[in-house]
Design a protein around this motif. Sequence first.
Motif, PDB file in Angstrom:
ATOM      1  N   GLY A 302       0.807  -1.217   0.000  1.00 54.05           N
ATOM      2  CA  GLY A 302       0.000   0.000   0.000  1.00 54.05           C
ATOM      3  C   GLY A 302       0.835   1.260   0.000  1.00 54.05           C
ATOM      4  O   GLY A 302       0.290   2.362  -0.008  1.00 54.05           O
ATOM      5  N   LEU A 303       2.156   1.117  -0.001  1.00 56.56           N
ATOM      6  CA  LEU A 303       3.011   2.302   0.126  1.00 56.56           C
ATOM      7  C   LEU A 303       2.836   3.258  -1.055  1.00 56.56           C
ATOM      8  O   LEU A 303       2.695   4.473  -0.864  1.00 56.56           O
ATOM      9  CB  LEU A 303       4.472   1.871   0.247  1.00 56.56           C
ATOM     10  N   ASP A 304       2.844   2.697  -2.255  1.00 54.99           N
ATOM     11  CA  ASP A 304       2.718   3.555  -3.442  1.00 54.99           C
ATOM     12  C   ASP A 304       1.445   4.400  -3.418  1.00 54.99           C
ATOM     13  O   ASP A 304       1.508   5.617  -3.524  1.00 54.99           O
ATOM     14  CB  ASP A 304       2.770   2.715  -4.720  1.00 54.99           C
ATOM     15  N   PRO A 305       0.274   3.741  -3.265  1.00 57.96           N
ATOM     16  CA  PRO A 305      -0.945   4.567  -3.239  1.00 57.96           C
ATOM     17  C   PRO A 305      -0.999   5.559  -2.085  1.00 57.96           C
ATOM     18  O   PRO A 305      -1.531   6.659  -2.256  1.00 57.96           O
ATOM     19  CB  PRO A 305      -2.082   3.547  -3.138  1.00 57.96           C
ATOM     20  N   VAL A 306      -0.433   5.202  -0.935  1.00 58.72           N
ATOM     21  CA  VAL A 306      -0.437   6.154   0.180  1.00 58.72           C
ATOM     22  C   VAL A 306       0.332   7.403  -0.204  1.00 58.72           C
ATOM     23  O   VAL A 306      -0.148   8.531  -0.042  1.00 58.72           O
ATOM     24  CB  VAL A 306       0.185   5.529   1.445  1.00 58.72           C
ATOM     25  N   LEU A 307       1.518   7.210  -0.758  1.00 60.50           N
ATOM     26  CA  LEU A 307       2.334   8.368  -1.121  1.00 60.50           C
ATOM     27  C   LEU A 307       1.694   9.132  -2.272  1.00 60.50           C
ATOM     28  O   LEU A 307       1.760  10.359  -2.341  1.00 60.50           O
ATOM     29  CB  LEU A 307       3.748   7.917  -1.498  1.00 60.50           C
ATOM     30  N   TYR A 308       1.064   8.384  -3.166  1.00 53.76           N
ATOM     31  CA  TYR A 308       0.367   8.992  -4.292  1.00 53.76           C
ATOM     32  C   TYR A 308      -0.738   9.921  -3.790  1.00 53.76           C
ATOM     33  O   TYR A 308      -0.829  11.094  -4.173  1.00 53.76           O
ATOM     34  CB  TYR A 308      -0.207   7.859  -5.134  1.00 53.76           C
ATOM     35  N   LEU A 310      -1.035  11.134  -0.776  1.00 54.05           N
ATOM     36  CA  LEU A 310      -0.428  12.188   0.020  1.00 54.05           C
ATOM     37  C   LEU A 310       0.089  13.311  -0.878  1.00 54.05           C
ATOM     38  O   LEU A 310      -0.075  14.499  -0.592  1.00 54.05           O
ATOM     39  CB  LEU A 310       0.725  11.600   0.832  1.00 54.05           C
ATOM     40  N   MET A 311       0.676  12.883  -1.998  1.00 52.92           N
ATOM     41  CA  MET A 311       1.236  13.879  -2.910  1.00 52.92           C
ATOM     42  C   MET A 311       0.139  14.777  -3.487  1.00 52.92           C
ATOM     43  O   MET A 311       0.293  16.003  -3.551  1.00 52.92           O
ATOM     44  CB  MET A 311       1.945  13.130  -4.019  1.00 52.92           C
ATOM     45  N   ILE A 312      -0.980  14.149  -3.873  1.00 46.70           N
ATOM     46  CA  ILE A 312      -2.093  14.957  -4.389  1.00 46.70           C
ATOM     47  C   ILE A 312      -2.539  15.953  -3.326  1.00 46.70           C
ATOM     48  O   ILE A 312      -2.712  17.141  -3.589  1.00 46.70           O
ATOM     49  CB  ILE A 312      -3.274  14.055  -4.805  1.00 46.70           C
ATOM     50  N   ILE A 313      -2.682  15.465  -2.084  1.00 47.43           N
ATOM     51  CA  ILE A 313      -3.142  16.332  -1.003  1.00 47.43           C
ATOM     52  C   ILE A 313      -2.171  17.494  -0.808  1.00 47.43           C
ATOM     53  O   ILE A 313      -2.565  18.655  -0.747  1.00 47.43           O
ATOM     54  CB  ILE A 313      -3.270  15.523   0.307  1.00 47.43           C
ATOM     55  N   LEU A 314      -0.890  17.168  -0.738  1.00 52.08           N
ATOM     56  CA  LEU A 314       0.097  18.209  -0.460  1.00 52.08           C
ATOM     57  C   LEU A 314       0.149  19.240  -1.592  1.00 52.08           C
ATOM     58  O   LEU A 314       0.251  20.432  -1.340  1.00 52.08           O
ATOM     59  CB  LEU A 314       1.483  17.582  -0.259  1.00 52.08           C
TER      60      LEU A 314
ATOM     61  N   PHE B  96     -13.176  22.012  -7.950  1.00 52.20           N
ATOM     62  CA  PHE B  96     -12.548  20.837  -8.548  1.00 52.20           C
ATOM     63  C   PHE B  96     -11.279  20.466  -7.786  1.00 52.20           C
ATOM     64  O   PHE B  96     -10.992  19.284  -7.568  1.00 52.20           O
ATOM     65  CB  PHE B  96     -12.247  21.121 -10.019  1.00 52.20           C
ATOM     66  N   ALA B  97     -10.515  21.470  -7.342  1.00 53.28           N
ATOM     67  CA  ALA B  97      -9.288  21.196  -6.600  1.00 53.28           C
ATOM     68  C   ALA B  97      -9.613  20.468  -5.302  1.00 53.28           C
ATOM     69  O   ALA B  97      -8.938  19.506  -4.927  1.00 53.28           O
ATOM     70  CB  ALA B  97      -8.551  22.495  -6.312  1.00 53.28           C
ATOM     71  N   ILE B  98     -10.685  20.910  -4.631  1.00 53.65           N
ATOM     72  CA  ILE B  98     -11.022  20.288  -3.354  1.00 53.65           C
ATOM     73  C   ILE B  98     -11.511  18.862  -3.577  1.00 53.65           C
ATOM     74  O   ILE B  98     -11.203  17.957  -2.810  1.00 53.65           O
ATOM     75  CB  ILE B  98     -12.080  21.121  -2.614  1.00 53.65           C
ATOM     76  N   VAL B  99     -12.273  18.671  -4.678  1.00 52.44           N
ATOM     77  CA  VAL B  99     -12.737  17.327  -4.981  1.00 52.44           C
ATOM     78  C   VAL B  99     -11.547  16.409  -5.212  1.00 52.44           C
ATOM     79  O   VAL B  99     -11.483  15.293  -4.702  1.00 52.44           O
ATOM     80  CB  VAL B  99     -13.652  17.350  -6.225  1.00 52.44           C
ATOM     81  N   MET B 100     -10.578  16.918  -5.945  1.00 50.57           N
ATOM     82  CA  MET B 100      -9.367  16.134  -6.203  1.00 50.57           C
ATOM     83  C   MET B 100      -8.666  15.824  -4.884  1.00 50.57           C
ATOM     84  O   MET B 100      -8.120  14.733  -4.702  1.00 50.57           O
ATOM     85  CB  MET B 100      -8.462  16.951  -7.116  1.00 50.57           C
ATOM     86  N   LEU B 101      -8.702  16.788  -3.976  1.00 55.33           N
ATOM     87  CA  LEU B 101      -8.098  16.568  -2.667  1.00 55.33           C
ATOM     88  C   LEU B 101      -8.776  15.402  -1.945  1.00 55.33           C
ATOM     89  O   LEU B 101      -8.110  14.552  -1.358  1.00 55.33           O
ATOM     90  CB  LEU B 101      -8.207  17.829  -1.815  1.00 55.33           C
ATOM     91  N   THR B 102     -10.112  15.348  -2.045  1.00 54.00           N
ATOM     92  CA  THR B 102     -10.794  14.244  -1.365  1.00 54.00           C
ATOM     93  C   THR B 102     -10.462  12.911  -2.051  1.00 54.00           C
ATOM     94  O   THR B 102     -10.420  11.878  -1.388  1.00 54.00           O
ATOM     95  CB  THR B 102     -12.323  14.441  -1.345  1.00 54.00           C
ATOM     96  N   ILE B 103     -10.207  12.959  -3.362  1.00 53.47           N
ATOM     97  CA  ILE B 103      -9.787  11.726  -4.040  1.00 53.47           C
ATOM     98  C   ILE B 103      -8.438  11.280  -3.473  1.00 53.47           C
ATOM     99  O   ILE B 103      -8.224  10.102  -3.164  1.00 53.47           O
ATOM    100  CB  ILE B 103      -9.691  11.946  -5.563  1.00 53.47           C
ATOM    101  N   GLY B 104      -7.534  12.251  -3.304  1.00 53.73           N
ATOM    102  CA  GLY B 104      -6.237  11.956  -2.702  1.00 53.73           C
ATOM    103  C   GLY B 104      -6.408  11.385  -1.298  1.00 53.73           C
ATOM    104  O   GLY B 104      -5.760  10.408  -0.932  1.00 53.73           O
ATOM    105  N   LEU B 105      -7.321  11.990  -0.548  1.00 54.25           N
ATOM    106  CA  LEU B 105      -7.604  11.499   0.804  1.00 54.25           C
ATOM    107  C   LEU B 105      -8.075  10.056   0.766  1.00 54.25           C
ATOM    108  O   LEU B 105      -7.677   9.240   1.596  1.00 54.25           O
ATOM    109  CB  LEU B 105      -8.716  12.344   1.428  1.00 54.25           C
ATOM    110  N   TYR B 107      -7.409   7.712  -1.499  1.00 59.18           N
ATOM    111  CA  TYR B 107      -6.247   6.855  -1.726  1.00 59.18           C
ATOM    112  C   TYR B 107      -5.478   6.667  -0.418  1.00 59.18           C
ATOM    113  O   TYR B 107      -5.092   5.567  -0.049  1.00 59.18           O
ATOM    114  CB  TYR B 107      -5.288   7.518  -2.722  1.00 59.18           C
ATOM    115  N   PHE B 108      -5.263   7.786   0.253  1.00 64.80           N
ATOM    116  CA  PHE B 108      -4.431   7.779   1.442  1.00 64.80           C
ATOM    117  C   PHE B 108      -5.046   6.906   2.532  1.00 64.80           C
ATOM    118  O   PHE B 108      -4.387   6.021   3.084  1.00 64.80           O
ATOM    119  CB  PHE B 108      -4.256   9.222   1.936  1.00 64.80           C
TER     120      PHE B 108
END
Lengths: 357, 295, 259
Positions: A302-308, A310-314, B96-105, B107-108
């Motif tokens: 799961g490391l890749d998707p977690v960092l992926y 995280l990167m989008i969020i950051l 759209f940026a915030i939606v993308m953020l929730t997509i990232g969330l 995944y995380f």
Amino acid sequence: MRFIMKRDYYQDIRLFKYRSTFFWYLALVIGCFLAPTVLDDYFISQLTFICMYSVATVGLMLLTGYTGQVSMGHAAFFGIGAFTSAILSSKGVPFVLALPAAGLLAGVVGIFIGLPALRLSGLYLAIATMGFGFIVEEILVRWESLTHGNMGMMVDPPSIGPLLFESETSYYYLTLVILTLTILAARNILRSPTGRAMIAIRDSEVAAQAMGISMAKYKTTAFAISAFFTGVAGSLYAHKLTFINPESFTIFVSIEFLAMIIVGGLGSIHGAVFGAAFIIFLPQLIIMTKDYMPKYLADQTGLDPVLYGLMIILFILFEPLGIYGRWRKTRFYFEMFPLYKKDTFRREKKYFKAERH
Amino acid sequence: MELFNEILQTILSGVSIGCIYGLVALGFVLIFKATEIINFAQGEMMVLGAFIALTLINVLGFPYWIALLLTTVLLGLFGMLLERTVLRSLIGEPVFAIVMLTIGLGYFVRSSVSMVPGWGTDTHGFRTPFTDRVVRYGELVLSWEQLAIILMTGALILILFAFFRFTRIGVAMRAASQNQLAAAYMGISVNRVFSLTWTISAALGGFAGVLLSPITFVHMNMGFIGLKAFPAAVLGGFGSIPGAIVGGLIIGITESLAGVYLPVGWKDIAAYIILILVLIIRPQGLFGIQEKKKV
Amino acid sequence: MSFFEAQQISISFGGLMALNGVSFEVNKGEVFSIIGPNGAGKTTIFNCINRYYDLDEGSFIFKDKDISKVRPHVVADLGISRTFQNIELFKNTTAIDNLLLGRHRHRRSNLFTEALFSPFVQRQEIDSREKAEEVIDFLDLQAYRDQMVAGLPFGVQKTVELGRALAMEPELLLLDEPSSGMNMEEIEDLAFWITDIKEELGITILMVEHNMRLVKEISDRVLALNFGVVLTQGDPKGVLGHPEVMQAYLGDEGVSITG
């Protein structure tokens, strides 16, 4: 500080504003062409993927970054392109015809998706395109007589006349040329009435209509162009991997495309390419840093998707303009040195900006 | 008579899965009404909820009901934390940026779950008071697990209805979703409303996750069911609480019927076909009202 | 036959009659102003002309053609351009790009020639720029040509919007509260520009305006509206001095509104 002595309106519509810019891009193109002489096959193959994905992200950028229409179903166009090219090639159609055919079919489908888009805005469109993506994926799985379903299809490496693009290097050149043509076409459209109309729709639909811009025409056009490029990219993808099945065209691929343009920087062609490059190299970066991680963490799948994630969020939190925005800020810093003000690019604090009321 | 029973049975299992779609859709709708954002991580709230309940029941030995309650509360706190740390700073940014953020969330969270020792990528299950019990009514055989989902969803909706109708903060939340600026002028803390919205919606996600667990089992990818809740929310008009539930039921029942009576493959895309048809015919959904920007 | 005509137009929003049987005629080459208190339905008239709202009843006739059923962009294609009350510029582009967008209805290129940026497209782009530069000169926007619109002062943004409408080379120009949010000097400039637009460019102007002094100075004819109903219309002095108009603005106390 550079300035231009303008004597002619033609100077305003040139592709390169400064002569030096032209030389830098020339150097970049020459550098790209010489790359295979110094880099090994693996690296060249990564560059091929970047070129290929960039064709798709440039397409998506035109739609999402410039026209403001979010598509969460671009994997479908990618898949349609890939399968069209694969099926045509298996029937003996030469690559020079299969490639544009892949783009055209995707483009035509794009027009049909663009039609409901006329009545949908923002997130509704995102969800509708997502639904479209699922439906296309299912069709690719179920239409076994044509696509071989989950079994997948073998695709031959392409050839144009006597040229066979089988080696890493030759395929890299092929994708590089197509990417260059794609970017040129996109830039040309953007400095013409159609491109401006697309930007107008993004910024204010009401005003765009008041200026005589037809929503129906330009939204569907944007979808068509975008789908065309993505379809072409799909065709390149099929011929590169030489094996495709519907699993390669899921919603996650659509999200990856979106992540690429966001990370690269919305609203710029540079951003589309930067983003593709970054996301392609991300797994590489992760592998490189794995040696420094605790073993338990490094072994996780799961490391890749977690960092992926995280990167989008950051990126969205701290660099909403993406890599290209960062690049512009850095350049600006050096141009203005030592007069750079930290707040030049500060975001305006917006509050409760609801479009509804 | 047998055919009738079969259809009834199919519809009932559709209703129970539809309730889950409805609950997830409700999570979307609450957040959308308050903030105009679609939270793509809503499905992951279910995953998190299911895994927390799993640990509470199987490892710590809590009874089901306590675990359900505790999970809902914990998820609520998680939602609040998320709003405070990540989402609040993004108010006013492009949607759209915030939606993308929730997509990232999404995944995380999903992948983080797979990294927790004991959770991993395996499929788990836990015992509930309804496991292996059925109700017979003539020819009709109903599993308690399905009935429980329907009953508990019903109860939850009544509670929510009462909350939005009769409590001060509930009314304030409705007001803020109508017009944030006016609500702020009336002395409603819009920040607190946002925070509460995320809390409630995450708690709903957790609740739905625990309810769903006996049917799909506990797995890191169980949250993908959230993707089916989008059509449900759109069908209901994406701004209407009863709409979300009705949308969920329609999707659930159609899917269930398609699974039995249509060729293979239709079941998975039935929801999206309905979605696209609805959007073409009535873009504002069944219960929605079309609003125009003021120029 | 008049140049532009509204025939018994009515529209209601959820039971509220925003416009109720409003009729007026605009002659070619004049400045026609619509005044009225807030909520009288002035902007709604513009939004109906632009096809943002559908009329319930009645129609607009522009040069003998009924334009109340056409698609929204066709209104602009026929030569009607407008500005907005709360500025609807294309924010993330430069001022010159906004003006160039005004040229949209004059384009002759298609997607394929544009993708190649053929000599024909280049020629067309240069022509558009020449025209846009004329507008820039006319409105003194030189300093803002290549700046992002979002960062410009409010008054300048309003001017850019006027410029965008002019770049279209319309026959009828709709101005929605052109002076709101502008400072004294900007309003003075505006008054001259509007007169110049009428006299030098020969463009007919239909204007919604709150600044009574401006209305009085530059209008040829004025229409007063209240609660979606026409109170009176005619020459500026007569309308502004009309007792019903004064009452609508000020209540029963008869005070002169032109100050």
